[in-house]
Design a protein around this motif. Structure first.
Motif, PDB file in Angstrom:
ATOM      1  N   GLN A 139       0.853  -1.190   0.000  1.00  0.00           N
ATOM      2  CA  GLN A 139       0.000   0.000   0.000  1.00  0.00           C
ATOM      3  C   GLN A 139       0.891   1.243   0.000  1.00  0.00           C
ATOM      4  OE1 GLN A 139      -2.579   0.488   3.445  1.00  0.00           O
ATOM      5  NE2 GLN A 139      -4.327   0.989   2.139  1.00  0.00           N
ATOM      6  N   PRO A 140       1.399   1.649  -1.165  1.00  0.00           N
ATOM      7  CA  PRO A 140       2.306   2.805  -1.215  1.00  0.00           C
ATOM      8  C   PRO A 140       1.638   4.073  -0.686  1.00  0.00           C
ATOM      9  CG  PRO A 140       1.530   2.228  -3.412  1.00  0.00           C
ATOM     10  CD  PRO A 140       1.107   1.120  -2.507  1.00  0.00           C
ATOM     11  N   PHE A 141       2.467   4.941  -0.133  1.00  0.00           N
ATOM     12  CA  PHE A 141       2.014   6.216   0.436  1.00  0.00           C
ATOM     13  C   PHE A 141       2.274   7.300  -0.604  1.00  0.00           C
ATOM     14  CE2 PHE A 141       2.073   9.985   3.046  1.00  0.00           C
ATOM     15  CZ  PHE A 141       1.190   9.715   4.079  1.00  0.00           C
ATOM     16  N   ILE A 142       1.267   8.110  -0.894  1.00  0.00           N
ATOM     17  CA  ILE A 142       1.380   9.134  -1.936  1.00  0.00           C
ATOM     18  C   ILE A 142       0.996  10.494  -1.367  1.00  0.00           C
ATOM     19  CG2 ILE A 142       0.523   9.925  -4.177  1.00  0.00           C
ATOM     20  CD1 ILE A 142      -0.030   6.962  -4.831  1.00  0.00           C
ATOM     21  N   VAL A 143       1.882  11.477  -1.565  1.00  0.00           N
ATOM     22  CA  VAL A 143       1.601  12.865  -1.196  1.00  0.00           C
ATOM     23  C   VAL A 143       1.307  13.623  -2.477  1.00  0.00           C
ATOM     24  CG1 VAL A 143       2.447  14.950  -0.071  1.00  0.00           C
ATOM     25  CG2 VAL A 143       3.163  12.696   0.775  1.00  0.00           C
ATOM     26  N   GLU A 144       0.083  14.057  -2.632  1.00  0.00           N
ATOM     27  CA  GLU A 144      -0.333  14.735  -3.862  1.00  0.00           C
ATOM     28  C   GLU A 144      -0.346  16.242  -3.652  1.00  0.00           C
ATOM     29  OE1 GLU A 144      -4.297  15.079  -6.701  1.00  0.00           O
ATOM     30  OE2 GLU A 144      -3.826  13.143  -5.780  1.00  0.00           O
ATOM     31  N   THR A 145       0.201  16.974  -4.625  1.00  0.00           N
ATOM     32  CA  THR A 145       0.146  18.442  -4.649  1.00  0.00           C
ATOM     33  C   THR A 145      -0.336  18.871  -6.026  1.00  0.00           C
ATOM     34  OG1 THR A 145       2.360  18.921  -5.546  1.00  0.00           O
ATOM     35  CG2 THR A 145       2.213  18.422  -3.182  1.00  0.00           C
ATOM     36  N   ASP A 146      -0.539  20.157  -6.192  1.00  0.00           N
ATOM     37  CA  ASP A 146      -0.993  20.683  -7.481  1.00  0.00           C
ATOM     38  C   ASP A 146       0.069  20.561  -8.566  1.00  0.00           C
ATOM     39  OD1 ASP A 146      -3.399  21.304  -6.340  1.00  0.00           O
ATOM     40  OD2 ASP A 146      -2.992  23.454  -6.129  1.00  0.00           O
ATOM     41  N   LEU A 147       1.332  20.371  -8.172  1.00  0.00           N
ATOM     42  CA  LEU A 147       2.411  20.305  -9.159  1.00  0.00           C
ATOM     43  C   LEU A 147       2.953  18.898  -9.357  1.00  0.00           C
ATOM     44  CD1 LEU A 147       4.540  23.533  -8.532  1.00  0.00           C
ATOM     45  CD2 LEU A 147       2.747  23.123 -10.212  1.00  0.00           C
ATOM     46  N   GLY A 148       2.372  17.923  -8.688  1.00  0.00           N
ATOM     47  CA  GLY A 148       2.848  16.557  -8.842  1.00  0.00           C
ATOM     48  C   GLY A 148       2.705  15.796  -7.546  1.00  0.00           C
ATOM     49  N   GLU A 149       3.132  14.523  -7.563  1.00  0.00           N
ATOM     50  CA  GLU A 149       2.969  13.687  -6.376  1.00  0.00           C
ATOM     51  C   GLU A 149       4.250  12.933  -6.048  1.00  0.00           C
ATOM     52  OE1 GLU A 149      -0.372  11.411  -7.800  1.00  0.00           O
ATOM     53  OE2 GLU A 149       0.914   9.666  -8.218  1.00  0.00           O
ATOM     54  N   VAL A 150       4.428  12.707  -4.761  1.00  0.00           N
ATOM     55  CA  VAL A 150       5.572  11.955  -4.249  1.00  0.00           C
ATOM     56  C   VAL A 150       5.054  10.598  -3.793  1.00  0.00           C
ATOM     57  CG1 VAL A 150       7.385  11.859  -2.511  1.00  0.00           C
ATOM     58  CG2 VAL A 150       6.754  14.065  -3.527  1.00  0.00           C
ATOM     59  N   LYS A 151       5.695   9.531  -4.274  1.00  0.00           N
ATOM     60  CA  LYS A 151       5.261   8.173  -3.957  1.00  0.00           C
ATOM     61  C   LYS A 151       6.342   7.464  -3.158  1.00  0.00           C
ATOM     62  CE  LYS A 151       3.586   3.970  -6.277  1.00  0.00           C
ATOM     63  NZ  LYS A 151       3.287   3.356  -7.594  1.00  0.00           N
ATOM     64  N   VAL A 152       5.946   6.864  -2.036  1.00  0.00           N
ATOM     65  CA  VAL A 152       6.907   6.205  -1.152  1.00  0.00           C
ATOM     66  C   VAL A 152       6.296   4.913  -0.620  1.00  0.00           C
ATOM     67  CG1 VAL A 152       7.855   8.430  -0.439  1.00  0.00           C
ATOM     68  CG2 VAL A 152       6.100   7.353   0.939  1.00  0.00           C
ATOM     69  N   TYR A 153       7.179   4.076  -0.058  1.00  0.00           N
ATOM     70  CA  TYR A 153       6.722   2.825   0.557  1.00  0.00           C
ATOM     71  C   TYR A 153       7.048   2.794   2.051  1.00  0.00           C
ATOM     72  CZ  TYR A 153       5.975   1.269  -4.203  1.00  0.00           C
ATOM     73  OH  TYR A 153       5.525   1.163  -5.498  1.00  0.00           O
TER      74      TYR A 153
ATOM     75  N   ASN B  66      13.637   5.741  -0.010  1.00  0.00           N
ATOM     76  CA  ASN B  66      13.579   6.115  -1.426  1.00  0.00           C
ATOM     77  C   ASN B  66      12.190   6.619  -1.758  1.00  0.00           C
ATOM     78  OD1 ASN B  66      11.913   3.767  -2.760  1.00  0.00           O
ATOM     79  ND2 ASN B  66      13.358   2.800  -1.333  1.00  0.00           N
ATOM     80  N   ILE B  67      12.145   7.574  -2.650  1.00  0.00           N
ATOM     81  CA  ILE B  67      10.880   8.144  -3.098  1.00  0.00           C
ATOM     82  C   ILE B  67      10.931   8.334  -4.606  1.00  0.00           C
ATOM     83  CG2 ILE B  67      10.408   9.354  -0.925  1.00  0.00           C
ATOM     84  CD1 ILE B  67      11.285  11.946  -2.226  1.00  0.00           C
ATOM     85  N   GLY B  68       9.760   8.404  -5.194  1.00  0.00           N
ATOM     86  CA  GLY B  68       9.655   8.722  -6.613  1.00  0.00           C
ATOM     87  C   GLY B  68       8.743   9.912  -6.800  1.00  0.00           C
ATOM     88  N   PHE B  69       9.019  10.733  -7.801  1.00  0.00           N
ATOM     89  CA  PHE B  69       8.192  11.905  -8.097  1.00  0.00           C
ATOM     90  C   PHE B  69       7.691  11.805  -9.529  1.00  0.00           C
ATOM     91  CE2 PHE B  69       7.615  16.079  -9.991  1.00  0.00           C
ATOM     92  CZ  PHE B  69       6.751  16.677  -9.092  1.00  0.00           C
ATOM     93  N   ARG B  70       6.421  12.183  -9.716  1.00  0.00           N
ATOM     94  CA  ARG B  70       5.880  12.226 -11.070  1.00  0.00           C
ATOM     95  C   ARG B  70       4.833  13.324 -11.165  1.00  0.00           C
ATOM     96  NH1 ARG B  70       2.153   6.703 -11.310  1.00  0.00           N
ATOM     97  NH2 ARG B  70       0.593   7.352  -9.776  1.00  0.00           N
ATOM     98  N   SER B  71       4.623  13.807 -12.378  1.00  0.00           N
ATOM     99  CA  SER B  71       3.622  14.836 -12.639  1.00  0.00           C
ATOM    100  C   SER B  71       3.128  14.654 -14.064  1.00  0.00           C
ATOM    101  CB  SER B  71       4.221  16.239 -12.457  1.00  0.00           C
ATOM    102  OG  SER B  71       5.180  16.504 -13.475  1.00  0.00           O
TER     103      SER B  71
END
Length: 391
Positions: free
Chosen positions: A237-251, A274-279
């Protein structure tokens, strides 16, 4: 279960101002005795009224019938002020007639002594503290600053420990997804423990929208402002922080995300894990510990560079840490933390750069004096406004 007792706003106002009839007093006492929070709420209302302060910070933590009480009290107080001022003007007009007809010129000519004017006390600008408002799923607002002085407060699956400045979500067994929003005002900070055990530190002027319990294949929250996350590990169940400019995905990791819409950029700083960023413009990009991703609004490609972690998360550790940082950026941080407005008399002063570490809980005068020793600037405090000008 006892039936919930509501009370007329008129009765609360009359209780504060004049007193109640025996029948009203009986109804008031019954309402007061039903719930300890009723007594706390009324005591806050009474103190605010007696102090003649605005009620904008007073939020109901009771039933929905109370949520608009602040505006009602404010209106009543404004009517009272107008009546008082009408009387003042009337008495002043009468006094002027008496002075003019009854020898007022003698009064002015004989009063040779200089008038002593008491100096106005400067408003003390205090550092921020534990302040937060919880917007519940049903629209009710809970201002934790106005809760009872007791150490714990529970409502709708939420536990607030006021002594420690923590909000804890205990999780629910149902599968219905309900959202709360934690709102941190200027001059505030707070800690939140989510239902999965994830810990979040929220900086001033921040909003975090969260589900009261995590359901489904991901743990997603929505951020405006700045927050430090210590995420409970869960590979499924990955943890995702969403913002207006993109989201950060972590485990499962520790990282800081800063996204104030007015600054038009997002910064994600990885402490460990480790984290990943995407937009919309950026495919998922992995970040290593000790690095920061920075993406400006409208940019197609983010900037990733190594940073000094301590500087980036200094706010969480009760410090200001600046390294060759523009004075304009520094003053924005002071605005949020001390709840002040900063005005630059000379725009060129914004470009001065400063490096150093300062205590986030110091008196603001001490911090401003420190800058004055370093820069060719001086600060003039006028109420809640700080003017920046050349010496």
């Amino acid at each position: 279960m006892d039936k919930k007792i509501n009370i007329s706003w008129d009765i609360l106002v009359k209780k504060v101002r004049w007193g109640l009839t025996p029948e009203e007093e009986s109804a008031f006492r019954e309402w007061l005795a039903q719930d300890k929070s009723h007594e706390v709420y009324f005591e806050r209302v009474r103190k605010v009224w007696d102090a003649d302060e605005p009620t904008s910070s007073l939020k109901s933590n009771l039933s929905k019938v109370m949520t608009r009480f602040d505006a009602y009290v404010e209106k009543e107080k404004e009517l009272r002020r107008r009546r008082i001022m009408r009387n003042v003007y009337r008495y002043a007009a009468c006094l002027l007639v008496v002075l003019t007809v009854g020898g007022g010129m003698w009064f002015f000519s004989q009063n040779d002594e200089s008038v002593k004017v008491e100096p106005k006390m400067a408003q003390e600008i205090l550092p921020g503290g534990n302040r937060a408002i919880i917007l519940l799923a049903d629209g009710e607002k809970v201002d934790v600053e106005w809760l009872a002085d007791s150490s714990r407060y529970k409502v709708d699956g939420v536990e607030v420990t006021t002594e420690e400045g923590k909000i804890r979500y205990m999780g629910k067994s149902n599968t219905k997804v309900e959202y709360n929003t934690i709102m941190i005002p200027r001059g505030g900070e707070y800690q939140v423990e989510l239902s999965d055990g994830t810990k979040v530190w929220l900086n001033a002027e921040t909003q975090l929208r969260i589900p009261t319990t995590f359901v489904g294949t991901e743990r997603r929250v929505f951020l405006k402002g700045e927050a430090y996350f210590d995420v409970t590990k869960n590979d499924k169940q990955p943890f995702i922080v969403e913002t207006d400019l993109g989201e950060v995905k972590v485990y499962g990791t520790q990282f800081n995300v800063k996204f104030y819409p007015e600054e038009r950029e997002i910064k994600a700083t990885l402490v460990e894990g480790n984290i990943g960023f995407r937009s919309e413009q950026v495919a998922e990009l992995k970040i290593k510990p000790g690095y920061q991703l920075r993406l400006a609004e409208g940019a197609k490609k983010p900037e990733v560079k190594p940073v000094k972690i301590y500087n980036e998360i200094a706010w969480k550790n009760r410090m200001f840490c600046f390294e060759s940082e523009r004075l304009e950026s520094i003053m924005v941080k002071l605005e949020r933390w001390y709840n002040v407005d900063v005005v630059f008399e000379d725009p060129a002063l914004k470009n001065f750069k400063f490096s150093g570490n300062l205590n986030r809980y110091d008196n603001i005068d001490k911090i401003l004096h420190f800058f004055e020793e370093v820069f060719d600037v001086k600060f003039v405090v006028d109420g809640n406004t700080i003017k920046v000008m050349r010496k």
